[in-house]
Scaffold this active site. Structure first.
Site, mmCIF file in Angstrom:
data_model
loop_
_atom_site.group_PDB
_atom_site.id
_atom_site.type_symbol
_atom_site.label_atom_id
_atom_site.label_comp_id
_atom_site.label_asym_id
_atom_site.label_seq_id
_atom_site.Cartn_x
_atom_site.Cartn_y
_atom_site.Cartn_z
ATOM 1 N N CYS A 4 0.838 -1.207 0.000
ATOM 2 C CA CYS A 4 0.000 0.000 0.000
ATOM 3 C C CYS A 4 0.873 1.259 0.000
ATOM 4 O O CYS A 4 1.496 1.572 -0.993
ATOM 5 C CB CYS A 4 -0.980 -0.054 1.167
ATOM 6 N N HIS A 59 -3.566 -5.693 1.217
ATOM 7 C CA HIS A 59 -2.838 -5.836 2.485
ATOM 8 C C HIS A 59 -2.734 -7.293 2.920
ATOM 9 O O HIS A 59 -3.574 -7.761 3.688
ATOM 10 C CB HIS A 59 -3.556 -5.041 3.578
ATOM 11 N N GLU A 100 -0.903 -8.533 5.099
ATOM 12 C CA GLU A 100 -0.720 -8.654 6.554
ATOM 13 C C GLU A 100 -2.053 -8.653 7.302
ATOM 14 O O GLU A 100 -2.109 -9.019 8.464
ATOM 15 C CB GLU A 100 0.215 -7.550 7.077
#
Lengths: 79, 232
Positions: free
Chosen positions: B91, B199, B201
């Site tokens: 990002c 994302h 994560e």
């Protein structure tokens, strides 16, 4: 010495911000065909020589103020 | 132990907000995360990979990532990448890598002008990279996006080059932001730097709806482990 840098989206580059402004102006009843939104940077420089100031400003644009992939810029040095 | 748990540096810029999420994810996937402040001039010794997390570095003033690219640590990361080191940008990290010239192209405001925050389906185009080796080509992943400026742009000549070199490793199945060629993730020409807007994560625990992000981050942990072993 004062200078301005006008940064604008290159022709042909999608400008969603400009489109939103254009549509809002139309909603307000203005006969707007297109709107493109750029950015104006006003600077005060510690420089005496306008030519050297312009060189500095070019480097500022290349390094930080504009992204050459999508933006063009115009430098104006106040006389 | 370092060869078993490769050290992955996660850069913390003022305004980063996914640095700890990334650290937790990498730790869960078998790496040793090391948070590195943006003002550092060097990366910690024995770093096997670097990740630039999501957030709003330096307030994202001017253009996203435009100011962060001049952070002191970026010079060290540029050297690390030039030596073939593995660098991942998520990002805002992707935006920073583009601004820094470590990745081609740039990211612009979403075509919709709205902030997009939802799970999106992605297609893995390349599974033979250090960032996607746990996937198979053509695999569909579901990973969340959350960005206002994720519209990937490359002009026509650059895009043809990226397509010809196979640098587009990840694409959106349904384009959420107006990106050219539905690019969700792109590699540098050498294949050791990768940036993506989704994302991973946030997708490493079933509790959060998807574990597909673990395939991406886990691939990097595998590659970092190999690299750490090679450096011993």
């Amino acid at each position: 010495m004062k200078a301005t840098v006008l940064v604008r989206p290159k022709p042909g580059i999608l400008d969603p911000q400009g489109e939103a402004v254009e549509s809002s102006l139309r909603h307000l009843g203005f006969a707007v065909e297109t709107a493109r939104v750029g950015r104006l940077v006003e600077l005060e420089l510690e420089a005496e020589d306008p030519e050297r100031a312009r060189d500095e400003l070019e480097r500022m644009c290349e390094q930080l103020l504009a992204n050459p992939l999508i933006e063009s810029y115009e430098i104006t040095v106040a006389p | 132990m370092t060869e078993r748990r490769p050290k992955i540096a996660i850069v913390v810029f003022p305004g980063s907000n996914d640095d700890r999420d990334a650290a937790l994810a990498f730790e869960a996937l078998g790496a040793e995360p090391a948070l590195v402040w943006h003002g550092e001039l060097e990366l910690p010794r024995d770093v096997a990979a670097v990740a630039l997390p999501g957030g709003f570095s330096y307030g994202d003033y001017l253009r996203c990532g435009a100011i962060a690219r001049f952070a002191p640590v970026m010079a060290a990361i540029t050297r690390f990448a030039a030596d073939g080191g593995l660098v991942l940008g998520i990002c805002n990290g992707f935006q920073i890598l583009c601004e820094a010239g470590l990745l081609p192209g740039t990211l612009r405001p979403n075509a919709s002008l709205t902030f997009a925050c939802r799970d999106v389906p992605l297609v893995v185009e390349r599974a033979d990279t250090p960032f996607t080796s746990r996937c198979v080509a053509g695999q569909r992943l579901t990973i969340a996006i959350k960005h206002g400026e994720g519209c990937y742009f490359a002009d026509e000549p650059l895009l043809s080059e990226l397509e010809a070199n196979g640098q587009i490793a990840l694409r959106y199945e349904q384009n959420p932001n107006g990106s050219v060629a539905a690019v969700a993730g792109v590699l540098n020409a050498e294949g050791n730097v990768f940036g993506l807007m989704p994302h991973p994560e946030h997708a490493v625990d079933a509790l959060l709806g998807s574990t597909d992000g673990a395939l991406v981050l886990g691939s990097l942990v595998d590659a970092a482990r190999d690299r750490a072993l090679a450096l011993v």
